[in-house]
Design a protein around this motif. Structure first.
Motif, PDB file in Angstrom:
ATOM      1  N   LEU A 110       0.831  -1.204   0.000  1.00  0.00           N
ATOM      2  CA  LEU A 110       0.000   0.000   0.000  1.00  0.00           C
ATOM      3  C   LEU A 110       0.867   1.257   0.000  1.00  0.00           C
ATOM      4  CD1 LEU A 110      -2.876   1.054   0.052  1.00  0.00           C
ATOM      5  CD2 LEU A 110      -2.826   0.907   2.535  1.00  0.00           C
ATOM      6  N   LYS A 111       1.887   1.285   0.858  1.00  0.00           N
ATOM      7  CA  LYS A 111       2.782   2.450   0.914  1.00  0.00           C
ATOM      8  C   LYS A 111       3.477   2.666  -0.427  1.00  0.00           C
ATOM      9  CE  LYS A 111       6.845   4.251   3.260  1.00  0.00           C
ATOM     10  NZ  LYS A 111       7.914   3.981   4.196  1.00  0.00           N
ATOM     11  N   ARG A 112       4.004   1.584  -1.003  1.00  0.00           N
ATOM     12  CA  ARG A 112       4.704   1.693  -2.287  1.00  0.00           C
ATOM     13  C   ARG A 112       3.758   2.171  -3.381  1.00  0.00           C
ATOM     14  NH1 ARG A 112       6.562  -3.683  -5.308  1.00  0.00           N
ATOM     15  NH2 ARG A 112       4.514  -3.473  -6.222  1.00  0.00           N
ATOM     16  N   PRO A 130      -0.951   3.980 -11.928  1.00  0.00           N
ATOM     17  CA  PRO A 130      -2.153   4.776 -12.204  1.00  0.00           C
ATOM     18  C   PRO A 130      -2.640   5.493 -10.941  1.00  0.00           C
ATOM     19  CG  PRO A 130      -2.725   2.463 -12.024  1.00  0.00           C
ATOM     20  CD  PRO A 130      -1.217   2.543 -11.950  1.00  0.00           C
ATOM     21  N   PRO A 131      -3.547   6.471 -11.112  1.00  0.00           N
ATOM     22  CA  PRO A 131      -4.122   7.147  -9.946  1.00  0.00           C
ATOM     23  C   PRO A 131      -4.796   6.121  -9.024  1.00  0.00           C
ATOM     24  CG  PRO A 131      -4.733   8.282 -11.975  1.00  0.00           C
ATOM     25  CD  PRO A 131      -4.058   7.005 -12.379  1.00  0.00           C
ATOM     26  N   MET A 132      -4.824   6.413  -7.744  1.00  0.00           N
ATOM     27  CA  MET A 132      -5.338   5.458  -6.760  1.00  0.00           C
ATOM     28  C   MET A 132      -6.803   5.074  -6.986  1.00  0.00           C
ATOM     29  SD  MET A 132      -3.020   4.220  -4.920  1.00  0.00           S
ATOM     30  CE  MET A 132      -4.089   3.321  -3.817  1.00  0.00           C
ATOM     31  N   TRP A 133      -7.600   5.965  -7.557  1.00  0.00           N
ATOM     32  CA  TRP A 133      -9.005   5.621  -7.758  1.00  0.00           C
ATOM     33  C   TRP A 133      -9.166   4.443  -8.708  1.00  0.00           C
ATOM     34  CZ3 TRP A 133     -10.825   5.905 -12.669  1.00  0.00           C
ATOM     35  CH2 TRP A 133     -10.186   6.764 -13.553  1.00  0.00           C
ATOM     36  N   HIS A 134      -8.132   4.086  -9.470  1.00  0.00           N
ATOM     37  CA  HIS A 134      -8.206   2.946 -10.390  1.00  0.00           C
ATOM     38  C   HIS A 134      -8.395   1.621  -9.645  1.00  0.00           C
ATOM     39  CE1 HIS A 134      -6.724   4.504 -14.477  1.00  0.00           C
ATOM     40  NE2 HIS A 134      -7.183   5.518 -13.772  1.00  0.00           N
ATOM     41  N   VAL A 135      -8.082   1.625  -8.353  1.00  0.00           N
ATOM     42  CA  VAL A 135      -8.286   0.404  -7.578  1.00  0.00           C
ATOM     43  C   VAL A 135      -9.759  -0.019  -7.626  1.00  0.00           C
ATOM     44  CG1 VAL A 135      -8.713   1.437  -5.303  1.00  0.00           C
ATOM     45  CG2 VAL A 135      -7.614  -0.791  -5.446  1.00  0.00           C
ATOM     46  N   PHE A 136     -10.671   0.940  -7.821  1.00  0.00           N
ATOM     47  CA  PHE A 136     -12.102   0.637  -7.860  1.00  0.00           C
ATOM     48  C   PHE A 136     -12.574   0.208  -9.245  1.00  0.00           C
ATOM     49  CE2 PHE A 136     -11.541   3.841  -4.490  1.00  0.00           C
ATOM     50  CZ  PHE A 136     -11.891   3.036  -3.414  1.00  0.00           C
ATOM     51  N   SER A 137     -11.853   0.581 -10.285  1.00  0.00           N
ATOM     52  CA  SER A 137     -12.324   0.301 -11.641  1.00  0.00           C
ATOM     53  C   SER A 137     -11.494  -0.732 -12.402  1.00  0.00           C
ATOM     54  CB  SER A 137     -12.373   1.602 -12.455  1.00  0.00           C
ATOM     55  OG  SER A 137     -11.076   2.174 -12.534  1.00  0.00           O
ATOM     56  N   ASP A 138     -10.274  -0.953 -11.979  1.00  0.00           N
ATOM     57  CA  ASP A 138      -9.392  -1.882 -12.697  1.00  0.00           C
ATOM     58  C   ASP A 138      -9.278  -3.195 -11.920  1.00  0.00           C
ATOM     59  OD1 ASP A 138      -7.371  -3.270 -13.969  1.00  0.00           O
ATOM     60  OD2 ASP A 138      -5.870  -1.682 -13.797  1.00  0.00           O
ATOM     61  N   PRO A 139      -9.832  -4.284 -12.438  1.00  0.00           N
ATOM     62  CA  PRO A 139      -9.763  -5.555 -11.719  1.00  0.00           C
ATOM     63  C   PRO A 139      -8.337  -6.080 -11.549  1.00  0.00           C
ATOM     64  CG  PRO A 139     -10.749  -5.853 -13.898  1.00  0.00           C
ATOM     65  CD  PRO A 139     -10.560  -4.379 -13.694  1.00  0.00           C
ATOM     66  N   ARG A 144      -5.747  -4.983  -5.925  1.00  0.00           N
ATOM     67  CA  ARG A 144      -6.735  -6.046  -6.118  1.00  0.00           C
ATOM     68  C   ARG A 144      -6.036  -7.353  -6.504  1.00  0.00           C
ATOM     69  NH1 ARG A 144     -11.735  -3.373  -9.308  1.00  0.00           N
ATOM     70  NH2 ARG A 144     -12.662  -5.417  -8.909  1.00  0.00           N
ATOM     71  N   TRP A 145      -4.944  -7.240  -7.257  1.00  0.00           N
ATOM     72  CA  TRP A 145      -4.155  -8.428  -7.626  1.00  0.00           C
ATOM     73  C   TRP A 145      -3.611  -9.100  -6.363  1.00  0.00           C
ATOM     74  CZ3 TRP A 145      -3.289 -11.491 -11.635  1.00  0.00           C
ATOM     75  CH2 TRP A 145      -2.176 -12.326 -11.584  1.00  0.00           C
ATOM     76  N   GLU A 146      -3.084  -8.297  -5.449  1.00  0.00           N
ATOM     77  CA  GLU A 146      -2.551  -8.850  -4.197  1.00  0.00           C
ATOM     78  C   GLU A 146      -3.651  -9.574  -3.421  1.00  0.00           C
ATOM     79  OE1 GLU A 146      -1.767  -9.140   0.052  1.00  0.00           O
ATOM     80  OE2 GLU A 146      -3.334  -7.936  -0.896  1.00  0.00           O
ATOM     81  N   ALA A 147      -4.831  -8.978  -3.364  1.00  0.00           N
ATOM     82  CA  ALA A 147      -5.945  -9.592  -2.627  1.00  0.00           C
ATOM     83  C   ALA A 147      -6.339 -10.938  -3.238  1.00  0.00           C
ATOM     84  CB  ALA A 147      -7.149  -8.649  -2.602  1.00  0.00           C
ATOM     85  N   ARG A 148      -6.294 -11.023  -4.572  1.00  0.00           N
ATOM     86  CA  ARG A 148      -6.653 -12.269  -5.259  1.00  0.00           C
ATOM     87  C   ARG A 148      -5.587 -13.346  -5.132  1.00  0.00           C
ATOM     88  NH1 ARG A 148      -8.160  -9.338  -9.684  1.00  0.00           N
ATOM     89  NH2 ARG A 148      -6.356  -9.986 -10.882  1.00  0.00           N
ATOM     90  N   THR A 149      -4.321 -12.941  -5.043  1.00  0.00           N
ATOM     91  CA  THR A 149      -3.243 -13.932  -5.152  1.00  0.00           C
ATOM     92  C   THR A 149      -2.520 -14.242  -3.847  1.00  0.00           C
ATOM     93  OG1 THR A 149      -1.611 -12.237  -5.770  1.00  0.00           O
ATOM     94  CG2 THR A 149      -2.832 -13.313  -7.565  1.00  0.00           C
ATOM     95  N   TYR A 150      -2.813 -13.530  -2.778  1.00  0.00           N
ATOM     96  CA  TYR A 150      -2.075 -13.731  -1.528  1.00  0.00           C
ATOM     97  C   TYR A 150      -2.063 -15.201  -1.094  1.00  0.00           C
ATOM     98  CZ  TYR A 150      -0.514 -13.497   3.271  1.00  0.00           C
ATOM     99  OH  TYR A 150       0.180 -13.727   4.434  1.00  0.00           O
ATOM    100  N   ASN A 151      -3.217 -15.825  -1.070  1.00  0.00           N
ATOM    101  CA  ASN A 151      -3.293 -17.213  -0.604  1.00  0.00           C
ATOM    102  C   ASN A 151      -2.721 -18.222  -1.595  1.00  0.00           C
ATOM    103  OD1 ASN A 151      -4.395 -16.704   1.951  1.00  0.00           O
ATOM    104  ND2 ASN A 151      -6.425 -16.449   1.056  1.00  0.00           N
ATOM    105  N   ASN A 152      -2.562 -17.835  -2.840  1.00  0.00           N
ATOM    106  CA  ASN A 152      -1.992 -18.752  -3.839  1.00  0.00           C
ATOM    107  C   ASN A 152      -0.586 -19.193  -3.468  1.00  0.00           C
ATOM    108  OD1 ASN A 152      -4.309 -18.193  -5.229  1.00  0.00           O
ATOM    109  ND2 ASN A 152      -3.312 -17.122  -6.915  1.00  0.00           N
TER     110      ASN A 152
END
Length: 190
Positions: A110-112, A130-139, A144-152
């Motif tokens: 998050l900091k990086r 990209p601008p931070m608001w892209h977290v809501f629009s870019d899958p 969002r990638w970290e959230a999907r892949t952490y447990n992998n």
């Protein structure tokens, strides 16, 4: 072979080292430190992978294959699709798994990400966060990638000893274990 920990003696002198872990955990930082301390060439996989505008470079696989064939190297192990994990995994002799709990890994990412987004600094050639608001629009936004892949990573690492029996795997569970390993077993390497 069981996983080694921060104070386990190394069974050999690593020549080709992979640093694995979730996005943002510090793979590149540790790779660069190992390269400097142990005089092993470091090549960042993201630098080979990402072309302008966050596109995959057409020569990525060829460059990664050439790197894997080298006698000595340190790099990150993060691209696993389409058999890519074997390009590096078949040639590596050591894998360092940065298995930090999410409460440690996510704040670093998050900091990086926020810093890069606010500064607009080029991350790789032609690539800007990209601008931070892209977290809501870019899958595929990095958060969002970290959230999907952490447990992998746990699943992946459980199969590694069987899939790559030649690999010495070192599991480091915190930044303090990384420092302990660098000051201990890694410091004894020629």
């Amino acid at each position: 072979m069981p996983l080694l920990c921060a104070d386990s003696p190394l069974p050999h002198t690593p020549q080709r080292v992979l640093v694995a872990g979730v996005t943002g955990v510090g793979k590149s930082t540790l790779s660069a430190q190992l390269s400097e301390r142990r005089n092993r060439p470091y090549t960042g996989m993201d630098v080979l992978h990402w072309g302008p505008g966050w596109t995959t470079r057409p020569d990525f696989l060829a460059q990664a294959t050439a790197l894997a064939q080298s006698a000595q190297w340190v790099t990150e192990w993060q691209y696993w699709s389409k058999g890519f994990k074997h390009i590096l995994g078949d040639r590596a002799d050591t894998c360092i798994w940065l298995n930090f709990p999410r409460r440690r890994a996510l704040p670093r990412l998050l900091k990086r990400t926020v810093t890069r987004s606010l500064t607009g600094r080029e991350v790789f050639e032609g690539c800007v966060e990209p601008p931070m608001w892209h977290v809501f629009s870019d899958p595929d936004h990095i958060l969002r990638w970290e959230a999907r892949t952490y447990n992998n990573w746990r699943e992946r690492m459980q199969t590694l000893p069987e899939e790559f029996p030649h690999l010495t795997i070192i599991e480091l569970r915190s930044p303090s274990e990384v420092r302990q390993w660098l000051a201990g077993p890694a410091s004894l390497l020629p």
